[in-house]
Enzyme design. Structure first.
Site, PDB file in Angstrom:
ATOM      1  N   HIS A 121      11.858 -18.834  29.301  1.00  0.00           N
ATOM      2  CA  HIS A 121      12.989 -19.765  29.522  1.00  0.00           C
ATOM      3  C   HIS A 121      13.345 -20.497  28.457  1.00  0.00           C
ATOM      4  CE1 HIS A 121      11.438 -19.279  34.253  1.00  0.00           C
ATOM      5  NE2 HIS A 121      11.809 -18.189  33.572  1.00  0.00           N
ATOM      6  N   HIS A 278      18.580 -14.028  37.163  1.00  0.00           N
ATOM      7  CA  HIS A 278      17.273 -14.774  36.682  1.00  0.00           C
ATOM      8  C   HIS A 278      16.563 -13.474  35.649  1.00  0.00           C
ATOM      9  CE1 HIS A 278      14.205 -17.504  35.777  1.00  0.00           C
ATOM     10  NE2 HIS A 278      13.303 -16.409  35.802  1.00  0.00           N
ATOM     11  N   ASP A 282      15.263 -13.546  31.888  1.00  0.00           N
ATOM     12  CA  ASP A 282      13.879 -13.462  31.471  1.00  0.00           C
ATOM     13  C   ASP A 282      14.072 -12.023  30.252  1.00  0.00           C
ATOM     14  OD1 ASP A 282      12.308 -15.150  33.023  1.00  0.00           O
ATOM     15  OD2 ASP A 282      12.135 -13.712  34.532  1.00  0.00           O
ATOM     16  N   HIS A 305       7.943  -8.860  32.896  1.00  0.00           N
ATOM     17  CA  HIS A 305       7.681  -9.094  31.612  1.00  0.00           C
ATOM     18  C   HIS A 305       6.851  -8.078  30.719  1.00  0.00           C
ATOM     19  CE1 HIS A 305       9.369 -13.176  32.170  1.00  0.00           C
ATOM     20  NE2 HIS A 305       8.604 -13.282  33.104  1.00  0.00           N
TER      21      HIS A 305
HETATM   22 ZN   LIG Z   1      11.828 -16.258  34.581  1.00  0.00          ZN
END
Ligand SMILES: [Zn+2]
Length: 329
Positions: A121, A278, A282, A305
């Site tokens: 973030h 969001h 990311d 991720h």
């Molecule tokens: Zn995040």
């Protein structure tokens, strides 16, 4: 006490070996830069940047729940983003694909056993706000989660100011399409004259369902349209995550907590499609590990991720798939 919850349900654990890469593009000194062809349009050269003044924030880490203070400092050209553990003799861990250690529910860096957890973030805000170089001093193992978004970081950066340095900015220009897959998750990047993200998420939940958003990332729209979007998690999955040592600092103050058919948070969503926004936040944070702005179009389908960092390392390993240029055209 606020209820605890998990973080980023879309992130599947992936083998560390698939992420680590020894290839890292470096901004080239001016003599070696590949100059974009002028015939394709007006060349807009730009310079590397850093912040004008220090800024900082304190809070708790989302996963390890440890109290932490971060101080972000200006840095000279060609530094990139470097974390400095001030509690461990100022040991430095550069934000780079070769130092990615874990990608389950957050992106964690490690060098010589020294860890910096949940960096995405803050890195997203630095990249999204156009900061190329910064030293990030941190006195614990994990960056503070703050309100679960990059909004507070983006505000701090804007308040501190962004200043140009006397060195040309390098861009990681994508030359050919690269794709990575893991089961039904797919992510690709292809050539483009800007950093553009098309993202689709698909959750069997009445507040999410299928959400798709495409955005060209610029400093102004990042702060308004992406940075305020908060992370989210499913209450049902909390206990399992906590047993595996994650999400210990999660609360209604730093995440959207989804129940089977709604959410626990008393305040409304910040955007109707806050969830996909969001995810884009990311993606920007994980691709910031490239060490320079990316010129390419990312398409992400149910990514997390693991896939984000896998895409970056796969791209960087293919030496025909990118070059460093010093301008947009
Ligand atoms: Zn995040």
């Amino acid at each position: 006490m606020a209820r605890r919850l998990l973080f980023l349900p879309g992130s599947a654990p992936l083998a560390v070996a698939s992420v680590a890469t020894s290839i890292k593009p470096r901004p080239l000194p001016p003599a070696e830069l590949v100059h974009p062809p002028v015939s394709k349009g007006i060349t807009r050269l730009s310079k590397q940047t850093t912040i004008s003044a220090d800024f900082g924030a304190s809070g708790k880490g989302l996963h390890y729940n440890s109290p932490v203070t971060v101080k972000v400092k200006p840095a000279p050209a060609y530094t990139g983003y470097v974390f400095r553990r001030v509690d461990l003799n100022d040991f430095e861990v550069p934000a780079s694909p070769e130092h990615v250690a874990h990608v389950s529910y957050a992106t964690t860096l490690m060098k010589s056993g020294v860890m910096i957890a949940t960096v995405e973030h803050l890195l997203s805000a630095l990249m999204g706000c156009g900061v190329d170089n910064a030293i990030i001093e941190i006195d614990s193992v994990e960056a503070p989660i703050l309100d679960g978004s990059s909004g507070p970081w983006a505000e701090l950066i804007e308040r501190a100011g962004v200043v140009e340095l006397q060195a040309p900015r390098g861009y990681l220009s994508v030359l050919k399409r690269v794709e990575v897959r893991e089961k039904d998750r797919v992510m690709s990047i292809e050539p483009a004259d800007e950093f553009r993200v098309t993202c689709l998420i698909d959750f069997d939940h009445p507040m999410i369902g299928e959400q798709r958003r495409e955005i060209g990332i610029g400093r102004r729209n990042y702060s308004k349209e992406i940075a305020p979007a908060r992370t989210f998690g499913f209450v049902e999955e909390i206990e399992a995550l906590r047993q595996s040592g994650l999400a210990r600092g999660g609360s209604l103050e730093n995440a959207i907590a989804l129940t089977r058919d709604g959410m626990l948070n008393p305040e409304p969503l910040r955007f109707e499609d806050e969830f996909v926004r969001h995810k884009i936040l990311d993606i920007i944070g994980d691709l910031a590990l490239a060490g320079m702005p990316v010129l390419g179009h990312v398409r992400a389908l149910r990514s997390g991720h693991g896939l984000h960092t896998m895409l970056l390392s796969t791209l960087l390993r293919d030496r025909d798939a990118w070059e460093v240029t010093n301008g947009k055209y």
